[in-house]
Design an enzyme around this catalytic site. Structure first.
Site, mmCIF file in Angstrom:
data_model
loop_
_atom_site.group_PDB
_atom_site.id
_atom_site.type_symbol
_atom_site.label_atom_id
_atom_site.label_comp_id
_atom_site.label_asym_id
_atom_site.label_seq_id
_atom_site.Cartn_x
_atom_site.Cartn_y
_atom_site.Cartn_z
ATOM 1 N N ASP A 171 41.778 31.168 38.857
ATOM 2 C CA ASP A 171 40.525 30.994 39.597
ATOM 3 C C ASP A 171 39.321 30.890 38.646
ATOM 4 O O ASP A 171 38.458 30.030 38.796
ATOM 5 C CB ASP A 171 40.391 32.214 40.520
ATOM 6 N N LYS A 222 39.132 27.521 36.852
ATOM 7 C CA LYS A 222 38.725 26.412 37.720
ATOM 8 C C LYS A 222 37.259 26.527 38.136
ATOM 9 O O LYS A 222 36.532 25.546 38.136
ATOM 10 C CB LYS A 222 39.602 26.384 38.978
ATOM 11 N N ARG A 276 51.882 30.306 33.571
ATOM 12 C CA ARG A 276 53.322 30.265 33.837
ATOM 13 C C ARG A 276 53.776 29.010 34.580
ATOM 14 O O ARG A 276 54.869 28.536 34.386
ATOM 15 C CB ARG A 276 53.721 31.490 34.658
ATOM 16 N N ASP A 289 30.600 39.759 29.179
ATOM 17 C CA ASP A 289 29.969 40.399 30.325
ATOM 18 C C ASP A 289 29.044 39.301 30.822
ATOM 19 O O ASP A 289 27.989 39.065 30.224
ATOM 20 C CB ASP A 289 29.174 41.639 29.922
ATOM 21 N N HIS A 290 29.455 38.609 31.867
ATOM 22 C CA HIS A 290 28.733 37.372 32.195
ATOM 23 C C HIS A 290 27.281 37.624 32.603
ATOM 24 O O HIS A 290 26.462 36.720 32.560
ATOM 25 C CB HIS A 290 29.489 36.525 33.230
ATOM 26 N N LYS A 305 23.208 35.502 31.812
ATOM 27 C CA LYS A 305 22.270 35.057 32.841
ATOM 28 C C LYS A 305 20.870 34.918 32.251
ATOM 29 O O LYS A 305 20.403 35.789 31.515
ATOM 30 C CB LYS A 305 22.240 36.050 34.016
ATOM 31 N N HIS A 364 28.027 45.817 33.685
ATOM 32 C CA HIS A 364 26.777 45.107 33.981
ATOM 33 C C HIS A 364 25.561 46.033 34.031
ATOM 34 O O HIS A 364 24.543 45.775 33.388
ATOM 35 C CB HIS A 364 26.886 44.360 35.313
HETATM 36 P P1 NAD Z 1 44.119 34.429 38.523
HETATM 37 O O1 NAD Z 1 45.109 35.377 39.106
HETATM 38 O O2 NAD Z 1 43.542 33.366 39.387
HETATM 39 O O3 NAD Z 1 44.774 33.728 37.251
HETATM 40 C C1 NAD Z 1 45.590 34.419 36.336
HETATM 41 C C2 NAD Z 1 46.224 33.416 35.393
HETATM 42 O O4 NAD Z 1 47.140 34.090 34.520
HETATM 43 C C3 NAD Z 1 46.997 32.323 36.080
HETATM 44 O O5 NAD Z 1 46.748 31.127 35.380
HETATM 45 C C4 NAD Z 1 48.459 32.778 35.887
HETATM 46 O O6 NAD Z 1 49.396 31.716 35.906
HETATM 47 C C5 NAD Z 1 48.394 33.392 34.519
HETATM 48 N N1 NAD Z 1 49.497 34.334 34.245
HETATM 49 C C6 NAD Z 1 49.790 35.482 34.902
HETATM 50 N N2 NAD Z 1 50.881 36.068 34.323
HETATM 51 C C7 NAD Z 1 51.263 35.290 33.281
HETATM 52 C C8 NAD Z 1 52.304 35.367 32.297
HETATM 53 N N3 NAD Z 1 53.184 36.382 32.253
HETATM 54 N N4 NAD Z 1 52.359 34.386 31.362
HETATM 55 C C9 NAD Z 1 51.489 33.373 31.387
HETATM 56 N N5 NAD Z 1 50.493 33.238 32.282
HETATM 57 C C10 NAD Z 1 50.386 34.182 33.227
HETATM 58 O O7 NAD Z 1 42.985 35.324 37.865
HETATM 59 P P2 NAD Z 1 41.457 34.945 37.574
HETATM 60 O O8 NAD Z 1 40.647 35.260 38.783
HETATM 61 O O9 NAD Z 1 41.358 33.587 36.996
HETATM 62 O O10 NAD Z 1 41.059 36.037 36.488
HETATM 63 C C11 NAD Z 1 41.498 35.982 35.147
HETATM 64 C C12 NAD Z 1 40.864 37.134 34.386
HETATM 65 O O11 NAD Z 1 39.456 36.995 34.440
HETATM 66 C C13 NAD Z 1 41.188 38.511 34.954
HETATM 67 O O12 NAD Z 1 41.273 39.427 33.885
HETATM 68 C C14 NAD Z 1 39.968 38.819 35.814
HETATM 69 O O13 NAD Z 1 39.758 40.213 35.940
HETATM 70 C C15 NAD Z 1 38.882 38.163 35.002
HETATM 71 N N6 NAD Z 1 37.705 37.805 35.791
HETATM 72 C C16 NAD Z 1 37.780 36.871 36.776
HETATM 73 C C17 NAD Z 1 36.648 36.528 37.510
HETATM 74 C C18 NAD Z 1 36.681 35.462 38.572
HETATM 75 O O14 NAD Z 1 35.606 35.121 39.065
HETATM 76 N N7 NAD Z 1 37.821 34.938 38.944
HETATM 77 C C19 NAD Z 1 35.422 37.159 37.223
HETATM 78 C C20 NAD Z 1 35.377 38.118 36.209
HETATM 79 C C21 NAD Z 1 36.524 38.418 35.493
#
Ligand code: NAD
Length: 484
Positions: free
Chosen positions: A17, A20, A47, A178-179, A183, A241
């Site tokens: 997420d 993207k 994966r 720390d996004h 900002k 934050h």
């Molecule tokens: P997500 O669950 O959407 O994506 C996780 C990714 O890791 C996927 O691409 C998945 O295929 C991959 N993955 C999981 N296990 C795997 C393995 N064993 N080998 C290879 N790939 C593997 O998570 P996300 O929302 O994109 O978040 C990713 C990180 O960013 C997390 O640590 C989350 O806390 C942090 N984060 C996300 C957001 C956000 O807005 N989505 C905001 C702040 C922080």
């Protein structure tokens, strides 16, 4: 400053997420500006068994909303490559190295690599170790690792996580996101404080009465229930934050605008956070959970949440930074889910003026409001004369013009990615900052876990429990931001 960069990004979690929604659109902005032009490539790994073409389609979808994508999207996406990868499988790193070497040559990248770990932190250590042992780090260019939050769930786990990466990457190559630090308005705190004599002169405990920081969200736990249950608002928002914002607001003026001088002062501010005894934690912190209201279900009814969960979705607190300029100034903080609306704002309330010239009871306080979100704005509440006969006063809001060049304000991630490309870690969290922040948060958490302080409730669509109002009322204050 914005000159073309040569870099190979390897994004772990490339199907996720974050990639993207944030990373691909931000990289496209850098491409539009010519910062990424010919000599760059991006490998997405995860994966799933995707192909290069599939990732390129996903990237095109991610930037679809941007007008420039029509003419530049295909060319930009052609720099993306996909590698199906299980982070625990050594063989996969061998394939990854070969792909990295091939792309390095094809795009003449000269060995500059950025490893973006956008996946669960439990994998960070093994990725860092494999990057080194399988020689995916180069000797020709730079090797920087960027990691996402959460960075641990207490000091001990953060330290383990830190050690597992810093064994392979020195602090100067280690970028903890720390996004909030990316900002525009958060970066403006230093500009306001240190480039205006007017503010600089009064930014201290002689003039500031109290500071209020609100990070409110309208959403509930949404898709993140599993994670949130193990974290709660204190770990999720305060440790990073809010404490970062406090350090920027209260640090002493750094000797220069340099990464090391700024970090030194931020660290000192965080080190100066007043620690409370367990009993004082109960007095000075409020924790609460949202209950049904405003057409929304309560936290305990959410999917994947235990029906006896005590995880807090709201926290308010009164903090002190006991350094030279801020000791004695209460800093009230609050953050929570399912509040009235999404807002990030800082209200700096100045002391009442003692004067015999006016009836002081009729004088409003000066309040400087830094509105970070939804709109980046700064207001100063002042007293002016009421138009007409006599000499009555009325409060008036002065708005600072922040974007007088009418430029599009870049997204936090775009700026942070560029900082990482330039090797500038000023707007990332240094380990010592993270460590002091965790130690502070751990002391509150421990007091709660030992039974100090009750878990309150607040209905969805409110600004938190009554106890949060009382926290300020006890000191004769109230929240400047009422949630509207
Ligand atoms: P997500 O669950 O959407 O994506 C996780 C990714 O890791 C996927 O691409 C998945 O295929 C991959 N993955 C999981 N296990 C795997 C393995 N064993 N080998 C290879 N790939 C593997 O998570 P996300 O929302 O994109 O978040 C990713 C990180 O960013 C997390 O640590 C989350 O806390 C942090 N984060 C996300 C957001 C956000 O807005 N989505 C905001 C702040 C922080």
């Amino acid at each position: 400053m914005e000159i073309e960069q040569k870099a190979l990004f390897i994004i772990f979690g490339g199907t996720g997420d974050l990639a993207k929604r944030k990373l691909y659109p931000s990289l496209f902005q850098l491409y539009k500006k010519g910062i990424l032009k010919d000599n760059f490539a991006i490998i997405g790994t995860a994966r799933r068994p995707w192909s290069d073409e599939h990732l390129q389609e996903v990237v095109k979808e991610a930037i679809e909303g941007d007008e420039a994508a029509v003419s530049l999207g295909a060319e930009f996406a052609s720099h993306f490559y996909y590698q199906s990868h299980n982070v625990n499988d050594t063989e996969h790193y061998v394939t990854l190295r070969k792909l990295a070497e091939k792309l390095d040559e094809k795009y003449q990248i000269e060995g500059n690599r950025l490893f973006y770990l956008a996946m669960s932190p439990r994998f960070f250590g093994t990725i860092a170790q494999h990057l080194k042992s399988q020689k995916i780090v180069t000797t020709k260019g730079y090797n920087r690792v960027i990691v996402e939050k959460p960075f641990g769930r207490d000091f001990e786990s953060a330290k383990d996580l830190n050690d597992s990466i810093s064994k392979y990457f020195p602090e100067e190559d280690f970028f903890r996101i720390d996004h909030y630090l990316g900002k525009e308005m958060i970066q403006n705190i230093m500009a306001l404080r240190f480039s205006n004599n007017l503010f600089r002169a009064v930014w201290n405990n002689r003039y500031i009465d109290n500071i209020q920081i609100t990070l409110s969200e309208a959403l509930g736990v949404e898709e993140r229930a599993g994670y949130y249950e193990t974290a709660g608002a204190l770990r999720d928002m305060v440790q990073n934050h809010i404490l970062q914002i406090i350090s920027l607001l209260t640090m002493n003026m750094p000797a220069s605008y340099s990464e090391s001088d700024i970090r030194r002062e931020k660290i000192y501010a965080l080190k100066s956070l007043k620690k409370y005894s367990a009993v004082k934690v109960a007095e000075n912190f409020v924790r609460a959970q949202y209950s049904a209201g405003d057409g929304q279900i309560g936290y305990l009814q959410e999917n994947e949440i235990a029906n006896d969960s005590t995880t807090e979705t709201f926290v308010a607190g009164k903090l002190f930074v006991n350094n030279e300029n801020f000791s004695g100034v209460p800093i009230y903080i609050r953050t929570g889910k399912r509040l009235t609306k999404k807002t990030t704002r800082i209200d700096i309330s100045f002391k009442e003026m003692e004067t015999s010239f006016f009836d002081s009871k009729k004088l409003g306080r000066n309040i400087l409001t830094i509105n970070v979100e939804p709109e980046g704005k700064v207001f100063l509440q002042t007293n002016i004369k009421k138009i007409g006969q006599g000499f009555d006063l009325v409060p008036s809001l002065m708005e600072l013009q922040l974007n007088n060049e009418n430029v599009v304000v870049p997204e936090a991630y775009e700026k942070l990615l560029l900082d990482a490309l330039l090797g500038d870690a000023t707007n990332f969290a240094h380990w010592e900052e993270v460590a002091y922040a965790w130690k502070f948060v751990d002391s509150i958490r421990k007091a709660w876990d030992d039974g100090n302080g009750n878990l309150a409730e607040y209905p969805c669509g409110s600004m938190g429990p009554r106890e949060s109002e009382e926290l300020l009322e006890r000191d004769g204050h109230q929240w400047v931001f009422d949630g509207e």
